[in-house]
Design a protein around this motif. Structure first.
Motif, PDB file in Angstrom:
ATOM      1  N   HIS A 101      42.311  20.722  26.429  1.00 14.17           N
ATOM      2  CA  HIS A 101      43.647  20.336  26.902  1.00 14.17           C
ATOM      3  C   HIS A 101      43.855  18.828  26.733  1.00 14.17           C
ATOM      4  O   HIS A 101      42.901  18.064  26.858  1.00 14.17           O
ATOM      5  CB  HIS A 101      43.813  20.658  28.389  1.00 14.17           C
ATOM      6  N   TYR A 102      45.097  18.407  26.518  1.00 16.08           N
ATOM      7  CA  TYR A 102      45.361  16.969  26.367  1.00 16.08           C
ATOM      8  C   TYR A 102      45.097  16.217  27.662  1.00 16.08           C
ATOM      9  O   TYR A 102      44.975  15.002  27.668  1.00 16.08           O
ATOM     10  CB  TYR A 102      46.796  16.728  25.876  1.00 16.08           C
ATOM     11  N   TYR A 103      44.979  16.940  28.769  1.00 13.52           N
ATOM     12  CA  TYR A 103      44.888  16.298  30.077  1.00 13.52           C
ATOM     13  C   TYR A 103      43.520  16.432  30.746  1.00 13.52           C
ATOM     14  O   TYR A 103      43.372  16.144  31.920  1.00 13.52           O
ATOM     15  CB  TYR A 103      45.962  16.867  31.011  1.00 13.52           C
ATOM     16  N   GLN A 104      42.488  16.889  30.018  1.00 14.57           N
ATOM     17  CA  GLN A 104      41.184  17.134  30.634  1.00 14.57           C
ATOM     18  C   GLN A 104      40.069  16.795  29.673  1.00 14.57           C
ATOM     19  O   GLN A 104      40.172  17.106  28.487  1.00 14.57           O
ATOM     20  CB  GLN A 104      41.047  18.625  30.966  1.00 14.57           C
ATOM     21  N   GLY A 146      56.044  13.771  26.653  1.00 12.65           N
ATOM     22  CA  GLY A 146      57.348  13.645  27.281  1.00 12.65           C
ATOM     23  C   GLY A 146      57.277  13.823  28.781  1.00 12.65           C
ATOM     24  O   GLY A 146      56.185  13.923  29.355  1.00 12.65           O
ATOM     25  N   SER A 147      58.459  13.833  29.420  1.00 15.05           N
ATOM     26  CA  SER A 147      58.457  13.935  30.881  1.00 15.05           C
ATOM     27  C   SER A 147      59.408  15.004  31.409  1.00 15.05           C
ATOM     28  O   SER A 147      59.441  15.277  32.595  1.00 15.05           O
ATOM     29  CB  SER A 147      58.815  12.577  31.489  1.00 15.05           C
ATOM     30  N   LYS A 148      60.194  15.594  30.510  1.00 14.98           N
ATOM     31  CA  LYS A 148      61.152  16.613  30.949  1.00 14.98           C
ATOM     32  C   LYS A 148      60.473  17.979  31.083  1.00 14.98           C
ATOM     33  O   LYS A 148      59.727  18.381  30.193  1.00 14.98           O
ATOM     34  CB  LYS A 148      62.269  16.695  29.889  1.00 14.98           C
ATOM     35  N   THR A 149      60.724  18.649  32.195  1.00 18.53           N
ATOM     36  CA  THR A 149      60.234  20.024  32.358  1.00 18.53           C
ATOM     37  C   THR A 149      61.383  20.888  32.832  1.00 18.53           C
ATOM     38  O   THR A 149      61.854  20.745  33.960  1.00 18.53           O
ATOM     39  CB  THR A 149      59.078  20.116  33.380  1.00 18.53           C
ATOM     40  N   THR A 150      61.861  21.760  31.970  1.00 18.50           N
ATOM     41  CA  THR A 150      62.961  22.654  32.351  1.00 18.50           C
ATOM     42  C   THR A 150      62.403  23.957  32.916  1.00 18.50           C
ATOM     43  O   THR A 150      62.909  24.493  33.898  1.00 18.50           O
ATOM     44  CB  THR A 150      63.842  22.960  31.116  1.00 18.50           C
ATOM     45  N   ILE A 151      61.364  24.451  32.261  1.00 12.19           N
ATOM     46  CA  ILE A 151      60.718  25.690  32.694  1.00 12.19           C
ATOM     47  C   ILE A 151      59.207  25.482  32.656  1.00 12.19           C
ATOM     48  O   ILE A 151      58.689  24.863  31.725  1.00 12.19           O
ATOM     49  CB  ILE A 151      61.079  26.873  31.757  1.00 12.19           C
ATOM     50  N   ARG A 152      58.516  25.977  33.673  1.00  6.85           N
ATOM     51  CA  ARG A 152      57.047  25.987  33.646  1.00  6.85           C
ATOM     52  C   ARG A 152      56.578  27.438  33.738  1.00  6.85           C
ATOM     53  O   ARG A 152      56.895  28.140  34.695  1.00  6.85           O
ATOM     54  CB  ARG A 152      56.472  25.151  34.791  1.00  6.85           C
ATOM     55  N   LEU A 153      55.859  27.867  32.717  1.00  8.86           N
ATOM     56  CA  LEU A 153      55.319  29.227  32.683  1.00  8.86           C
ATOM     57  C   LEU A 153      53.873  29.192  33.155  1.00  8.86           C
ATOM     58  O   LEU A 153      53.051  28.479  32.572  1.00  8.86           O
ATOM     59  CB  LEU A 153      55.414  29.792  31.257  1.00  8.86           C
ATOM     60  N   ILE A 154      53.569  29.934  34.207  1.00 10.42           N
ATOM     61  CA  ILE A 154      52.231  29.883  34.792  1.00 10.42           C
ATOM     62  C   ILE A 154      51.607  31.275  34.839  1.00 10.42           C
ATOM     63  O   ILE A 154      52.300  32.272  35.050  1.00 10.42           O
ATOM     64  CB  ILE A 154      52.258  29.292  36.221  1.00 10.42           C
ATOM     65  N   ASN A 155      50.314  31.325  34.620  1.00 10.97           N
ATOM     66  CA  ASN A 155      49.622  32.607  34.774  1.00 10.97           C
ATOM     67  C   ASN A 155      49.185  32.763  36.234  1.00 10.97           C
ATOM     68  O   ASN A 155      49.155  31.803  37.006  1.00 10.97           O
ATOM     69  CB  ASN A 155      48.469  32.744  33.776  1.00 10.97           C
ATOM     70  N   SER A 156      48.823  33.989  36.595  1.00  2.76           N
ATOM     71  CA  SER A 156      48.514  34.281  38.005  1.00  2.76           C
ATOM     72  C   SER A 156      47.213  33.625  38.453  1.00  2.76           C
ATOM     73  O   SER A 156      46.995  33.410  39.641  1.00  2.76           O
ATOM     74  CB  SER A 156      48.446  35.794  38.209  1.00  2.76           C
ATOM     75  N   GLN A 157      46.358  33.271  37.483  1.00  7.62           N
ATOM     76  CA  GLN A 157      45.109  32.588  37.821  1.00  7.62           C
ATOM     77  C   GLN A 157      45.402  31.197  38.404  1.00  7.62           C
ATOM     78  O   GLN A 157      44.779  30.770  39.367  1.00  7.62           O
ATOM     79  CB  GLN A 157      44.256  32.459  36.554  1.00  7.62           C
ATOM     80  N   VAL A 158      46.380  30.521  37.808  1.00  7.13           N
ATOM     81  CA  VAL A 158      46.785  29.208  38.297  1.00  7.13           C
ATOM     82  C   VAL A 158      47.338  29.311  39.719  1.00  7.13           C
ATOM     83  O   VAL A 158      47.074  28.473  40.577  1.00  7.13           O
ATOM     84  CB  VAL A 158      47.857  28.605  37.357  1.00  7.13           C
ATOM     85  N   TYR A 179      47.387  11.412  21.912  1.00  7.96           N
ATOM     86  CA  TYR A 179      47.647  10.391  20.880  1.00  7.96           C
ATOM     87  C   TYR A 179      48.620  10.870  19.806  1.00  7.96           C
ATOM     88  O   TYR A 179      48.662  10.328  18.711  1.00  7.96           O
ATOM     89  CB  TYR A 179      46.330   9.934  20.216  1.00  7.96           C
ATOM     90  N   SER A 180      49.439  11.877  20.115  1.00  8.91           N
ATOM     91  CA  SER A 180      50.401  12.380  19.130  1.00  8.91           C
ATOM     92  C   SER A 180      51.651  11.515  19.094  1.00  8.91           C
ATOM     93  O   SER A 180      52.358  11.495  18.083  1.00  8.91           O
ATOM     94  CB  SER A 180      50.796  13.821  19.471  1.00  8.91           C
ATOM     95  N   GLY A 181      51.981  10.848  20.181  1.00  9.81           N
ATOM     96  CA  GLY A 181      53.213  10.066  20.257  1.00  9.81           C
ATOM     97  C   GLY A 181      54.466  10.922  20.170  1.00  9.81           C
ATOM     98  O   GLY A 181      55.542  10.424  19.821  1.00  9.81           O
ATOM     99  N   THR A 184      52.942  13.234  34.018  1.00 11.03           N
ATOM    100  CA  THR A 184      52.634  11.910  34.546  1.00 11.03           C
ATOM    101  C   THR A 184      51.353  11.348  33.916  1.00 11.03           C
ATOM    102  O   THR A 184      50.309  11.990  33.965  1.00 11.03           O
ATOM    103  CB  THR A 184      52.472  11.965  36.085  1.00 11.03           C
ATOM    104  N   GLY A 185      51.509  10.187  33.290  1.00 13.30           N
ATOM    105  CA  GLY A 185      50.371   9.557  32.634  1.00 13.30           C
ATOM    106  C   GLY A 185      50.244   9.947  31.168  1.00 13.30           C
ATOM    107  O   GLY A 185      49.455   9.353  30.444  1.00 13.30           O
ATOM    108  N   TYR A 186      51.012  10.946  30.756  1.00 13.63           N
ATOM    109  CA  TYR A 186      50.921  11.427  29.358  1.00 13.63           C
ATOM    110  C   TYR A 186      52.282  11.430  28.669  1.00 13.63           C
ATOM    111  O   TYR A 186      52.476  12.086  27.651  1.00 13.63           O
ATOM    112  CB  TYR A 186      50.330  12.845  29.322  1.00 13.63           C
ATOM    113  N   GLU A 187      53.241  10.706  29.236  1.00 11.54           N
ATOM    114  CA  GLU A 187      54.618  10.740  28.751  1.00 11.54           C
ATOM    115  C   GLU A 187      54.731  10.427  27.268  1.00 11.54           C
ATOM    116  O   GLU A 187      55.537  11.021  26.557  1.00 11.54           O
ATOM    117  CB  GLU A 187      55.503   9.767  29.545  1.00 11.54           C
ATOM    118  N   LYS A 188      53.968   9.454  26.800  1.00 12.67           N
ATOM    119  CA  LYS A 188      54.048   9.050  25.389  1.00 12.67           C
ATOM    120  C   LYS A 188      53.759  10.215  24.456  1.00 12.67           C
ATOM    121  O   LYS A 188      54.339  10.332  23.377  1.00 12.67           O
ATOM    122  CB  LYS A 188      53.033   7.919  25.101  1.00 12.67           C
TER     123      LYS A 188
END
Ligand code: NCC
Length: 276
Positions: free
Chosen positions: A224-227, A93-105, A64-66, A86-90
């Motif tokens: 998380h904003y998505y869970q 946003g929707s642009k992803t240039t880099i995704r940093l992931i930990n090894s657990q993921v 709900y940050s907009g 997806t589903g949280y664009e508002k």
């Protein structure tokens, strides 16, 4: 030790921390057939420089940050782990240039790292909590999660997507900056992905905006904003020295406290632009 000012902290960070990624020539990898899957050049010589960048934490306070439009207006956007757009664009946003992931993921079944389309856009950068020595052979023999086996599998499935692995020196150099600027001893665990991603972008961008790493007025126990999962430790830290990371970022912030309060936004200069 005297308490450093914001500009002094920024210069110290620039001077003592260097983004480094694994290349095929490094031992012990150079001896292994799959080393050719590693990018031949450093991430910092392949990417950027970008003008304005966004680092999007995964915090529940983004809900709900907009802020989506503002985030997408930056030239490059960094996101973390399994954080979706997806589903949280508002809000994110929707642009992803880099995704940093930990090894657990990369290793856990629930994230479907090898099959989910979540990971297929942008440049991937992975890291793993390595021994403090940052010795590559010691790390190789004792990774936290099977980062290298998963890396090889992913590269075979997505050979064209750029995919870097951070040198463990990077995580511990940042850890040392945090420790040296705190009065008490902090836990000897690597900084969170949020902190690593922020310094990574400071190396690639003229200016970096970090969203909801320092929580706004929307501060919530929602992890998380998505869970739908609530735990204050997501914002305050448990394993990672998160509270200390946030203290350091607060001291380096060049934006206003108002920006933090309303947008959860911190503004940091890129290293290239710093006059030290
Ligand atoms: O939660 P996580 O991070 O994926 O979030 C990414 C970064 O956003 C910042 N954050 C997140 C939530 C919140 N309420 N406040 C925040 O400030 C942090 O800077 C965080 O790093 C990680 O650092 O890699 C972490 O990963 C998760 C987990 O592995 C992944 O989400 C995959 O499920 C860790 N959780 C657990 O191990 C249970 C988390 O501790 C750190």
């Amino acid at each position: 030790t005297p308490k450093l000012s914001g500009p002094e902290l920024l210069c110290q960070l620039k001077d003592k921390v260097e983004v480094a990624t694994l290349t095929p020539d490094l031992q012990p990898f150079s001896l292994l057939p799959w080393a050719t899957q590693l990018p031949p050049q450093q991430l910092t010589s392949d990417l950027g420089p970008y003008k304005s960048c966004a680092v999007v934490s995964s915090a529940g306070s983004l809900r709900y940050s907009g802020l989506g439009k503002e985030i997408d207006s930056h030239e490059a956007v960094l996101r973390f782990n399994a954080a979706p757009t997806t589903g949280y664009e508002k809000d994110v946003g929707s642009k992803t240039t880099i995704r940093l992931i930990n090894s657990q993921v990369m290793a856990s079944d629930d994230h479907r790292f090898l099959s989910s389309s979540l990971y297929s856009s942008g440049v991937l950068v992975a890291w793993d909590p390595a021994p403090f020595s940052a010795d590559l052979t010691k790390w190789f023999n004792r990774t936290d999660y099977p980062i290298f086996a998963q890396y090889q599998r992913y590269r075979r499935l997505h050979p064209l997507q750029p995919f870097y692995i951070l040198h463990p020196r990077f995580e511990w150099q940042i850890w040392q900056r945090i420790q040296d600027n705190m009065a008490e001893p902090i836990q000897k665990n690597p900084p969170s992905s949020g902190m690593l991603g922020t310094v990574l972008m400071m190396s690639l961008c003229e200016v970096v905006h970090v969203y909801e790493f320092l929580p706004s007025r929307r501060k919530t126990e929602l992890c998380h904003y998505y869970q739908r999962f609530y735990d204050a430790a997501c914002t305050l830290g448990a394993y990672h020295p998160l509270l200390y990371e946030k203290n350091l970022v607060k001291r380096m912030n060049q934006g206003s406290d108002r920006d933090i309060y309303t947008s959860g936004r911190v503004t940091l200069p890129g290293f290239r632009k710093l006059n030290c």
